[in-house]
Write a protein that holds these residues in place. Structure first.
Motif, short mmCIF file in Angstrom:
data_model
loop_
_atom_site.label_atom_id
_atom_site.label_comp_id
_atom_site.label_asym_id
_atom_site.label_seq_id
_atom_site.Cartn_x
_atom_site.Cartn_y
_atom_site.Cartn_z
N ASP A 1 -8.41 1.24 -1.94
CA ASP A 1 -7.32 0.41 -1.43
C ASP A 1 -7.43 0.22 0.09
O ASP A 1 -7.20 -0.87 0.60
CB ASP A 1 -5.96 1.02 -1.77
CG ASP A 1 -5.63 0.94 -3.25
OD1 ASP A 1 -6.20 0.07 -3.95
OD2 ASP A 1 -4.80 1.74 -3.71
N LYS B 1 1.91 2.20 -3.40
CA LYS B 1 0.82 2.75 -4.21
C LYS B 1 0.37 4.13 -3.73
O LYS B 1 -0.33 4.84 -4.44
CB LYS B 1 -0.39 1.81 -4.16
CG LYS B 1 -0.17 0.47 -4.81
CD LYS B 1 -1.29 -0.49 -4.49
CE LYS B 1 -2.42 -0.37 -5.47
NZ LYS B 1 -3.48 -1.39 -5.22
N ASP C 1 -10.24 -2.20 0.75
CA ASP C 1 -9.83 -3.56 0.39
C ASP C 1 -8.91 -4.14 1.47
O ASP C 1 -9.05 -5.30 1.86
CB ASP C 1 -9.12 -3.57 -0.96
CG ASP C 1 -8.78 -4.96 -1.43
OD1 ASP C 1 -9.68 -5.84 -1.41
OD2 ASP C 1 -7.61 -5.19 -1.80
N LEU D 1 0.83 -1.21 0.00
CA LEU D 1 0.00 0.00 0.00
C LEU D 1 0.86 1.26 0.00
O LEU D 1 0.52 2.24 -0.67
CB LEU D 1 -0.94 0.01 1.21
CG LEU D 1 -2.13 -0.93 1.17
CD1 LEU D 1 -2.92 -0.84 2.47
CD2 LEU D 1 -3.04 -0.62 -0.01
#
Length: 127
Positions: free
Chosen positions: A72, A57, A75, A54
């Motif tokens: 994200d 990203k 999720d 993460l």
């Protein structure tokens, strides 16, 4: 036992194990912790790996703090919750705590491990 329960019981046993305990009680706690520790460590490793993914990203906001897309983050939360709700096959021993007036344990710690604890008063203590 669900993985989240394993983690909570492990943390409770960690706290209890910091007290001076009779040999057998300490031994049983140590055995239980050794059964739970691989599960707790594996969960934390996988969680940290996902967090690192993460971070890669993430974007940086105007203050220089990382920002993660809502999708994200949702999720991640969903995957962690699913993992924490996995059923683990672990058999733990009952641990007998002797109430001799010297042991002080927070109620939240006792609640986390209550299914694996029994309490014996000092008057019932056998030598």
């Amino acid at each position: 036992m669900l993985l989240k329960e394993c983690i909570n019981v492990y943390k409770a046993f960690q706290t209890i194990s910091e007290s001076q305990l009779p040999l057998k009680t300490g031994w049983n706690i140590a055995q239980n912790m050794s059964k739970l520790q691989p599960l707790v460590e594996s969960f934390e490793e996988h969680r940290q790996t996902y967090i690192e993914q993460l971070r890669k990203k993430a974007t940086v906001d105007s203050n220089g703090d990382p920002e993660i897309a809502d999708e994200d983050a949702a999720d991640f939360k969903k995957q962690v919750e699913a993992l924490l709700n996995e059923d683990e096959k672990v058999r733990l021993k009952k641990v007998e705590l002797i109430d001799d007036g010297t042991l002080s344990i927070a109620p939240t710690v006792l609640m986390a491990a209550m299914d694996f604890l029994t309490l014996k008063t000092d008057a019932d203590k056998t030598s």
